[in-house]
Design a protein around this motif. Structure first.
Motif, PDB file in Angstrom:
ATOM      1  N   MET A   1      62.630  30.238  15.563  1.00 31.43           N
ATOM      2  CA  MET A   1      63.975  29.460  15.106  1.00 31.43           C
ATOM      3  C   MET A   1      63.808  28.149  14.211  1.00 31.43           C
ATOM      4  O   MET A   1      64.636  28.090  13.178  1.00 31.43           O
ATOM      5  N   PRO A   2      63.246  27.198  14.846  1.00 26.36           N
ATOM      6  CA  PRO A   2      63.106  25.968  14.132  1.00 26.36           C
ATOM      7  C   PRO A   2      62.619  26.372  12.479  1.00 26.36           C
ATOM      8  O   PRO A   2      63.129  25.578  11.701  1.00 26.36           O
ATOM      9  N   ASP A   3      61.687  27.273  12.392  1.00 23.83           N
ATOM     10  CA  ASP A   3      61.130  27.356  11.105  1.00 23.83           C
ATOM     11  C   ASP A   3      62.122  28.009  10.309  1.00 23.83           C
ATOM     12  O   ASP A   3      62.226  27.571   9.047  1.00 23.83           O
ATOM     13  N   GLN A   4      62.813  28.768  10.865  1.00 23.46           N
ATOM     14  CA  GLN A   4      64.226  29.496  10.017  1.00 23.46           C
ATOM     15  C   GLN A   4      65.060  28.604   9.582  1.00 23.46           C
ATOM     16  O   GLN A   4      65.682  28.624   8.473  1.00 23.46           O
ATOM     17  N   GLN A   5      65.478  27.700  10.445  1.00 22.89           N
ATOM     18  CA  GLN A   5      66.254  26.680  10.319  1.00 22.89           C
ATOM     19  C   GLN A   5      65.724  25.740   9.076  1.00 22.89           C
ATOM     20  O   GLN A   5      66.615  25.385   8.274  1.00 22.89           O
ATOM     21  N   SER A   6      64.388  25.258   9.128  1.00 20.71           N
ATOM     22  CA  SER A   6      64.029  24.535   7.992  1.00 20.71           C
ATOM     23  C   SER A   6      63.723  25.038   6.888  1.00 20.71           C
ATOM     24  O   SER A   6      64.107  24.756   5.755  1.00 20.71           O
ATOM     25  N   THR A   7      63.810  26.587   6.735  1.00 20.19           N
ATOM     26  CA  THR A   7      63.883  27.355   5.560  1.00 20.19           C
ATOM     27  C   THR A   7      65.105  27.467   4.919  1.00 20.19           C
ATOM     28  O   THR A   7      65.349  27.164   3.852  1.00 20.19           O
ATOM     29  N   LEU A   8      65.960  27.531   5.849  1.00 18.84           N
ATOM     30  CA  LEU A   8      67.332  27.646   5.509  1.00 18.84           C
ATOM     31  C   LEU A   8      67.974  26.140   4.758  1.00 18.84           C
ATOM     32  O   LEU A   8      68.692  26.185   3.600  1.00 18.84           O
ATOM     33  N   ARG A   9      67.646  25.111   5.426  1.00 19.74           N
ATOM     34  CA  ARG A   9      67.994  23.981   4.838  1.00 19.74           C
ATOM     35  C   ARG A   9      67.178  23.707   3.493  1.00 19.74           C
ATOM     36  O   ARG A   9      67.807  23.277   2.671  1.00 19.74           O
TER      37      ARG A   9
ATOM     38  N   GLN B   1      66.392  25.933   1.295  1.00 20.29           N
ATOM     39  CA  GLN B   1      67.123  26.627   0.442  1.00 20.29           C
ATOM     40  C   GLN B   1      68.409  25.936  -0.064  1.00 20.29           C
ATOM     41  O   GLN B   1      68.671  25.969  -1.188  1.00 20.29           O
ATOM     42  N   ARG B   2      69.005  25.516   0.735  1.00 16.09           N
ATOM     43  CA  ARG B   2      70.336  25.136   0.656  1.00 16.09           C
ATOM     44  C   ARG B   2      70.195  23.660  -0.329  1.00 16.09           C
ATOM     45  O   ARG B   2      70.963  23.658  -1.256  1.00 16.09           O
ATOM     46  N   ARG B   3      68.841  22.929  -0.104  1.00 18.50           N
ATOM     47  CA  ARG B   3      68.716  21.841  -0.742  1.00 18.50           C
ATOM     48  C   ARG B   3      68.393  22.055  -2.277  1.00 18.50           C
ATOM     49  O   ARG B   3      68.937  21.455  -3.228  1.00 18.50           O
ATOM     50  N   ALA B   4      67.637  23.279  -2.354  1.00 19.97           N
ATOM     51  CA  ALA B   4      67.271  23.661  -3.675  1.00 19.97           C
ATOM     52  C   ALA B   4      68.308  24.021  -4.351  1.00 19.97           C
ATOM     53  O   ALA B   4      68.416  23.721  -5.601  1.00 19.97           O
ATOM     54  N   GLU B   5      69.116  24.942  -3.959  1.00 18.77           N
ATOM     55  CA  GLU B   5      70.553  25.247  -4.512  1.00 18.77           C
ATOM     56  C   GLU B   5      71.445  24.250  -4.887  1.00 18.77           C
ATOM     57  O   GLU B   5      71.841  24.227  -5.927  1.00 18.77           O
ATOM     58  N   THR B   6      71.563  23.267  -3.926  1.00 26.22           N
ATOM     59  CA  THR B   6      72.469  22.047  -4.405  1.00 26.22           C
ATOM     60  C   THR B   6      71.701  21.277  -5.636  1.00 26.22           C
ATOM     61  O   THR B   6      72.490  20.918  -6.631  1.00 26.22           O
TER      62      THR B   6
END
Length: 212
Positions: free
Chosen positions: A1-9, A11-16
């Protein structure tokens, strides 16, 4: 779960980051670089000026920051170490540019290609960006030398790697300027390959691992 959360963060950072940069390049193109402030960019992107600065420490970075260095480094690291330095570097420059432009040109630029062209025009036309571009070019050279790995373990090898990277980047710069002058009608990877061939010979980008 921590790895998935890091990946999502991430991705959101890259999109922003992509959204902010897209608005910045659009505003700089429409209004002029000097006439557009970071606050203008933040307002257009729907974020705070602090958010802009978290992603882009300087105004120049809004144009200059990209993923090219990582793409080039990844391709060099994956290339056979037995190949000549110039061939490894040249092939990586052509392949990474193909990825950035989605392999399209000839008046049919993809959205990524159009964005790259707009950024390049701003770099050429804006004195402050031309000066900062030299720093980015040096950073790309360092990324290339680092990616060569064992080729740079002694001073002579490092010198050869720096010289090869610098020469290849000079050829690429010539191709980029020509592409901008041509309004993106030519295929940028082909122009880079031609510039490299003019400098080093016709076979510099032909013998790639995935070549037929």
């Amino acid at each position: 779960m921590p790895d998935q959360q890091s990946t999502l963060r991430a991705q959101r950072r890259a999109e922003t980051q992509r959204a902010i940069q897209a608005h910045a390049v659009r505003l700089f193109t429409e209004r002029g670089y000097d006439a557009t402030t970071v606050n203008d960019v933040a307002e257009a992107a729907g974020v705070s000026p602090m958010t802009v600065y978290r992603h882009f420490p300087t105004k120049e970075d809004l144009v200059l920051i990209d993923q090219h260095g990582q793409l080039v480094a990844d391709r060099i690291a994956a290339s056979p170490a037995t190949q000549p330095l110039v061939r490894r570097i040249g092939a990586a420059l052509v392949e990474s540019t193909t990825t950035l432009t989605d392999g399209r040109g000839g008046g049919d630029l993809s959205a990524n290609g159009q964005f790259l062209l707009a950024r390049l025009r701003l770099m050429i036309a804006t004195p402050a960006l031309r000066a900062k571009h030299l720093d980015n070019n040096y950073a790309l050279q360092q990324a290339i030398v680092t990616a060569l790995g064992d080729d740079t373990t002694d001073p002579d090898a490092a010198f050869h790697a720096h010289a090869a990277a610098s020469a290849c980047l000079a050829a690429m710069h010539t191709a980029l300027v020509r592409w901008a002058e041509d309004d993106g009608r030519s295929e940028l990877p082909d122009l880079i390959a031609k510039a490299l061939a003019a400098a080093f010979g016709d076979d510099v980008v032909q013998a790639r691992p995935d070549a037929p």
